[in-house]
Each structure stands twice: as C-alpha cells, then as structure tokens.
Design an enzyme around this catalytic site. Structure first.
Site, PDB file in Angstrom:
ATOM      1  N   ASP A  32      -8.363  -5.343  -5.683  1.00 52.37           N
ATOM      2  CA  ASP A  32      -7.837  -4.285  -4.822  1.00 52.37           C
ATOM      3  C   ASP A  32      -8.425  -2.932  -5.204  1.00 52.37           C
ATOM      4  O   ASP A  32      -8.275  -2.485  -6.339  1.00 52.37           O
ATOM      5  CB  ASP A  32      -6.308  -4.265  -4.981  1.00 52.37           C
ATOM      6  CG  ASP A  32      -5.654  -3.158  -4.167  1.00 52.37           C
ATOM      7  OD1 ASP A  32      -6.343  -2.525  -3.353  1.00 52.37           O
ATOM      8  OD2 ASP A  32      -4.439  -2.947  -4.375  1.00 52.37           O
TER       9      ASP A  32
ATOM     10  N   SER B 242       0.849  -1.184   0.000  1.00 53.21           N
ATOM     11  CA  SER B 242       0.000   0.000   0.000  1.00 53.21           C
ATOM     12  C   SER B 242       0.894   1.247   0.000  1.00 53.21           C
ATOM     13  O   SER B 242       1.783   1.353  -0.844  1.00 53.21           O
ATOM     14  CB  SER B 242      -0.914  -0.048   1.226  1.00 53.21           C
ATOM     15  OG  SER B 242      -1.941   0.898   1.111  1.00 53.21           O
TER      16      SER B 242
END
Ligand SMILES: *[C@@H]1O[C@H](CO)[C@@H](O)[C@H](O)[C@H]1NC(C)=O
Ligand SMILES: *[C@@H]1O[C@H](CO)[C@@H](O)[C@H](O)[C@H]1NC(C)=O
Ligand SMILES: *[C@@H]1O[C@H](CO)[C@@H](O)[C@H](O)[C@H]1NC(C)=O
Ligand SMILES: *[C@@H]1O[C@H](CO)[C@@H](O)[C@H](O)[C@H]1NC(C)=O
Ligand SMILES: *[C@@H]1O[C@H](CO)[C@@H](O)[C@H](O)[C@H]1NC(C)=O
Ligand SMILES: *[C@@H]1O[C@H](CO)[C@@H](O)[C@H](O)[C@H]1NC(C)=O
Ligand SMILES: *[C@@H]1O[C@H](CO)[C@@H](O)[C@H](O)[C@H]1NC(C)=O
Ligand SMILES: *[C@@H]1O[C@H](CO)[C@@H](O)[C@H](O)[C@H]1NC(C)=O
Length: 522
Positions: free
Chosen positions: A456, A187
C-alpha cells in the site's frame, strides 16, 4: 438467494483513471465493486427487500457547534439482507466521494456485507458531508466550507447513531445504547473511523480501519516507497533513471533541453516544471488502484512492459538504462491510451490545459457546483491533512520528481480557495495540529482493528509505518497482510490471496468475540 453478481473485478477503469490528474492528489479510497442488480431478498425468510440503491435521507445538523442553524439531508443506504434482531449495525463511512460508488459495500463481496452475513448484521452506508449529494449548503464555496472539517464529520456519526430510525424492523430502537454499532472505513474514511473512536469512546462497539491514513503528513514523499519496493525492479530502476535525468535537466535551466524533454513525452506545451512532473507521476500513481483481482492488464503493468520489453526482449533487474527508458516512456505517453483516457486527447495544447494548475481562472478552481469531490477533498488536504505526494529527499531513491513538494500543493490551495488563503497554507503546521487532536498513528483505541497491506503506498501514514513503536494488542489489533490499498475490504481479493483472507478471518474472530461480550446500556 443471490441475485447479485459482481461483473467487474473491483476498481473500474473510470476510477483508476480519475486518479491521474491533479484533480485527485490521492485518488479515492477503497476498492469499488460494481453491482449489476440491486434486487435483494432476505437470506433467511426470502422476503423481498427494497433495492440496494434505495436512498434514505437523514436530517443531519448543519453545524454541530450551532444546532440552531438547522439541518440538511444526508444520504444513506441500507441492507438488511442478513439481519436478525439483536445483530450488529455495520456502518460504512463513505469518505471522499459520491457514496453511490460504494453500494457494493452492502453486498457480501466486500468486508461489510460479508461480515454482516456472518454476524447477522445490517449494513448501513452513509455519505460524507460535502460529497455526492449530501451538502449542508447548495454550493462548495469557502463560505459553505465553514462547516467542512474533520470534527463536523466525526460529530455527524454521533448524531446519526443517536437519532436515526433505520428502515428495518425495530429500526427506531437501535441507538448505540441498545444495539452494537461497528464503524468501517478505508483510506481517509479509515482514518476518520480511528479519529471518531478516539474522540467518542463508547459510541461504537467496535471499528475496522483499513489502510487508515491516520497520521497527517505534509511532505508525504514516502508514498512512493512501497511502490518502489514492490514494483518490477527493472521498471523501478528505469523510472528512477528517467526522473533523475528530468530533475537534472530542469535544474540546469537549459531551455532547449527542457523543451526537448517535454517533447519526448508529447507534453510540449505544459508550461511549468511542477505540472510536467505531476504528469509523469500520474502513471506511477495508478499503482494505488491495483488489487490482486485486477489482473495483469492494468495501466501500471502495461506501462512497465512499455519500458522494459524491447523487440520482444525483457530487461534484467537493472533495467535498460536512461536512453531506452526515456524512449519507451516517451512513446508510451505519446501513443498509448494513458494520457488519452486521463485528458481526453493527445493534442499537446489540450494536455497542457489538462495538467495546468497555475491558472486561477481555470474551471477546476472556479467551479463551486456541488458533487465535485476534488474541490471538497482539497479543502480537507489544504486545512487539515496535507499529504503532498512528492520526490524523496536528496540521497534517497525517488520515483517522483523533486519538483513535487509541499509548495506545489500549497499553491494549488490558494488557487482553489483564494478567499480562505491570501497566502499559501502551511501544511506542516496543519498536519501537526491534526495529529495532536486525533492521535495520529499512536492511538491504542480499544476494539478498533487496524488493517494494512505491505504494497500500500499509504502504508507509512498508518500504524504499519516502518519502525513503529506502537505494535497493537489484542484489544487494538494491528493486522498486516500482503495487500495493496484497502485490499482487505474486498472479499474477491481474499478469494485469490491467502494473506488477505487471513486478516479478514482474523477480523471476524475479533468482532465475534467483542460482540459476544457487548451489553446494552439502556
Ligand atoms: C453471498 O450471499 C449469498 C446469499 O445472499 C450466498 O449465496 C453467497 O454464497 C455469499 N457469498 C459469499 C462469498 O459468502
Ligand atoms: C444468526 O442467526 C441465526 C438464526 O437465523 C443463528 O442460528 C445464528 O447463531 C446467528 N449467528 C450469530 C453470530 O449470532
Ligand atoms: C522486468 O520487466 C518485466 C515487464 O514489466 C516484468 O514482467 C519482469 O518481472 C521484470 N523483471 C525484473 C527482474 O524486474
Ligand atoms: C486490456 O484492457 C483494455 C481496456 O480494458 C482492453 O481494451 C484490452 O483488450 C485488454 N488487453 C488484453 C490483452 O486483454
Ligand atoms: C490542438 O488543439 C488546438 C485547439 O483545439 C488546435 O488549435 C491545434 O491545431 C491542435 N493541434 C494539433 C497538433 O492538432
Ligand atoms: C473533478 O474531478 C472529476 C473526476 O473525478 C472530473 O470529472 C471533474 O471535471 C473535476 N471537476 C472539475 C471542476 O474540474
Ligand atoms: C461545474 O461542475 C459541475 C459538477 O461537477 C458540472 O456539471 C458543470 O458542467 C461544471 N461547469 C463548468 C463550467 O465546468
Ligand atoms: C508515535 O509513533 C511514532 C512512530 O512509531 C514514534 O516515532 C513516536 O515516538 C510516537 N510518539 C509518541 C508520543 O509516542
């Protein structure tokens, strides 16, 4: 001997729920693995090692542009459970949050520990400046944040690698010229891994960037696109119907209708449309905490059940339509555990305070005590990253209201940091600058692996963006699995999903190859 046991599969409810409120526009990065015991022994010798939660302190420069300002103590953690001299050092970047939540990354239930076991490596977890207890100054004031930016964090890695004496045998002889270091992140910290390797070629022998949000995007409405595509289709259709209705009612300006709509969700006292829209988006955002290993009993799927199951009957792919969807969502909010866990109460005035972002005197904005990740994270969003999660452009299906747009978040920036922003920052200009400086999604950095997942929500900020012209290479592989956010960092998820295991094994193959070719320069 394995003394570690994973008791909860990944993300604990507390983290999943933490990403509901305004306090966490984008949730916190990587999957969390709960470690039950910190006791470890060396895999080969059986020798007892320091417990995994042993904190080490590194004297880090406060300001890399002005070393004369001195140092602060940056926390790090080490596992040499699998280490053999000559093996690599796997550096896990803590990212946005208290790094004690990531101690699981020292174990072989996550990618770093798992690879360390296979490569005879040592895992080091390092906390990001201004998160947890790694603070250059004793508060989170705008004055202290002068040294809180991407470049300082990138420079932290270099100074750490070149100066740390790791608490393992020969630990003072492991500089990046003598031992191969591999940088890991997921991330935001995945993006930081990419930025670091782009700006500091040759420092790290290799890198692993999972769901790396490399391209700063101000108006990041595409966050909801993978969710819309992969969630149950009936639920997707009904959420879209409700949101279209919400936007229509708010646009109409009809106060009675607006009030009655808020009442439907038990959010009667939430004063501003944007905050109301955020309260609705909060449940959709829990998609980000899903992993395969989290099973069906999660907020997101329970929410869809509440919308789609009526008197024991399940809606077809088109959903039930507006009326039933409003009733189902409304009663899920009014009676369900979601708002209760998010705000601690279902009392409408408490909920109003919980979602309020318009009061500059609220604790959320005035509290500058350290270890408040939302404040430190917002500083990065407001100055360098953007990432406003919001409604899609007109004509594109949307799961989030169009009342959520960059202006909504830019105004929050002025409430958090009035000393820095007399007028709201321009996230578009900031994002452009960041992409020019750090390469965005066009980098071709050698020996850096990008891993992404189709489900995602952050996929479109990464190299797996739809329509990309940068497809990777054997020296900068782009691996795409079926996963959610940073799922490939979880070995438990590789156990249950073959596409996740496939990219993990591929990464192992690349690292083995590159390490066999690596040579010390000193
Ligand atoms: C994790 O390490 C322990 C030994 O430290 C080993 O028994 C176990 O099989 C490993 N797990 C995996 C998934 O590799
Ligand atoms: C790891 O160390 C063992 C000795 O304990 C050795 O047999 C093995 O080849 C090493 N593996 C790698 C990848 O270096
Ligand atoms: C409809 O919703 C239910 C409940 O969330 C879900 O289990 C099912 O897969 C959905 N069916 C379709 C066709 O979207
Ligand atoms: C779902 O999870 C909640 C919270 O962890 C728990 O209280 C509940 O019993 C679970 N429900 C089922 C059907 O397992
Ligand atoms: C909600 O809490 C406020 C403040 O504590 C209180 O004044 C009010 O009566 C409560 N409302 C309800 C419906 O319980
Ligand atoms: C920041 O977020 C955390 C949850 O992650 C919350 O517990 C805390 O109260 C927030 N801080 C402020 C000042 O609101
Ligand atoms: C401020 O934040 C700190 C740390 O997040 C917390 O311990 C403290 O209670 C907060 N103070 C107020 C007045 O909310
Ligand atoms: C960077 O990548 C994006 C997405 O693939 C593409 O649209 C753009 O043209 C690329 N820019 C450059 C300078 O290569």
């Amino acid at each position: 001997m394995a003394l570690l046991r994973v008791v909860t599969p990944l993300i604990l409810a507390v983290y999943a729920y933490a990403s509901q409120s305004i306090r966490s526009v984008s949730g916190r990065g990587v999957p969390k693995v709960h470690v039950e015991s910190y006791e470890v022994t060396h895999k080969v010798t059986g020798e007892a090692l320091p417990p995994l939660d042993t904190v080490y302190l590194f004297d880090q420069l406060i300001d890399h542009n002005n070393p004369a300002l001195g140092t602060f103590q940056q926390r790090y953690w080490v596992s040499s459970q699998y280490y053999q001299p000559g093996g690599p050092i796997l550096l896990m970047s803590g990212g946005e949050g208290d790094a004690t939540e990531l101690i699981g990354y020292l174990t072989n239930y996550t990618i770093t520990g798992w690879l360390a076991e296979k490569l005879n490596g040592t895992v080091v977890l390092i906390e990001h400046r201004f998160f947890g207890e790694s603070n250059p100054y004793p508060d989170l004031s705008v004055e202290s944040f002068r040294v809180h930016n991407l470049q300082q964090s990138i420079d932290d890695y270099e100074y750490f690698l070149k100066n740390v004496h790791l608490p393992i045998p020969g630990g003072d002889q492991l500089g990046p010229d003598k031992a191969p270091w591999i940088l890991f992140g997921g991330s935001y910290s995945g993006a930081l891994a990419s930025y670091t390797m782009y700006k500091k070629p040759g420092l790290f022998a290799a890198g692993y960037a999972s769901s790396a949000v490399v391209e700063a995007i101000a108006d990041f409405w595409e966050y909801y696109t993978p969710i819309r595509q992969y969630m149950p289709q009936n639920c997707s259709a009904d959420v879209q119907a409700v949101i279209a209705h919400v936007d229509k009612v708010f646009e109409s300006g009809n106060e009675a209708e607006i009030q009655s709509l808020k009442d439907t969700f038990g959010l009667s006292d939430v004063a501003h449309g944007g905050d109301f829209a955020w309260a609705l988006a909060s449940v959709i955002n829990t998609w980000q905490s899903l992993q395969f290993s989290s099973g069906p009993n999660t907020t997101f799927f329970n929410f869809c059940d509440a919308l789609e199951v009526k008197d024991g009957e399940i809606a077809g792919p088109d959903g039930w339509g507006l009326e039933q969807a409003l009733a189902g969502w409304g009663s899920y909010y009014k009676n369900g555990p979601f708002l209760l866990s998010t705000c601690g109460s279902l009392n409408s005035s408490t909920l109003a305070t919980c979602f309020d972002t318009y009061d500059p005197n609220a604790d959320l904005f005035t509290n500058i005590t350290v270890n408040n990740w939302n404040r430190s994270w917002y500083w990065l969003l407001c100055n360098e990253l953007g990432f406003s999660l919001g409604g899609a452009p007109q004509g594109t299906p949307t799961l989030a209201s169009r009342m959520l747009a960059p202006e909504y978040y830019e105004r929050i920036c002025t409430n958090f940091f009035p000393e820095a922003f007399r007028s709201p920052p321009n996230m578009f200009i900031n994002a452009d600058r960041t992409n020019r400086l750090y390469g965005g999604w066009n980098v071709t950095t050698e020996r850096l692996i990008f891993l992404n997942g189709l489900r995602d929500p952050w996929r479109e900020t990464g190299v797996a963006v739809d329509g990309s012209t940068n497809l990777g290479s054997d020296l900068n592989p782009h691996l795409l699995g079926d996963g959610y956010h940073a799922t490939d960092m979880s070995i438990i998820d590789g156990d249950v999903n073959p596409s996740v295991r496939a990219v993990q094994l591929k990464a192992l193959q690349y690292f083995s190859q590159w390490l066999s070719e690596w040579k010390p320069s000193a």
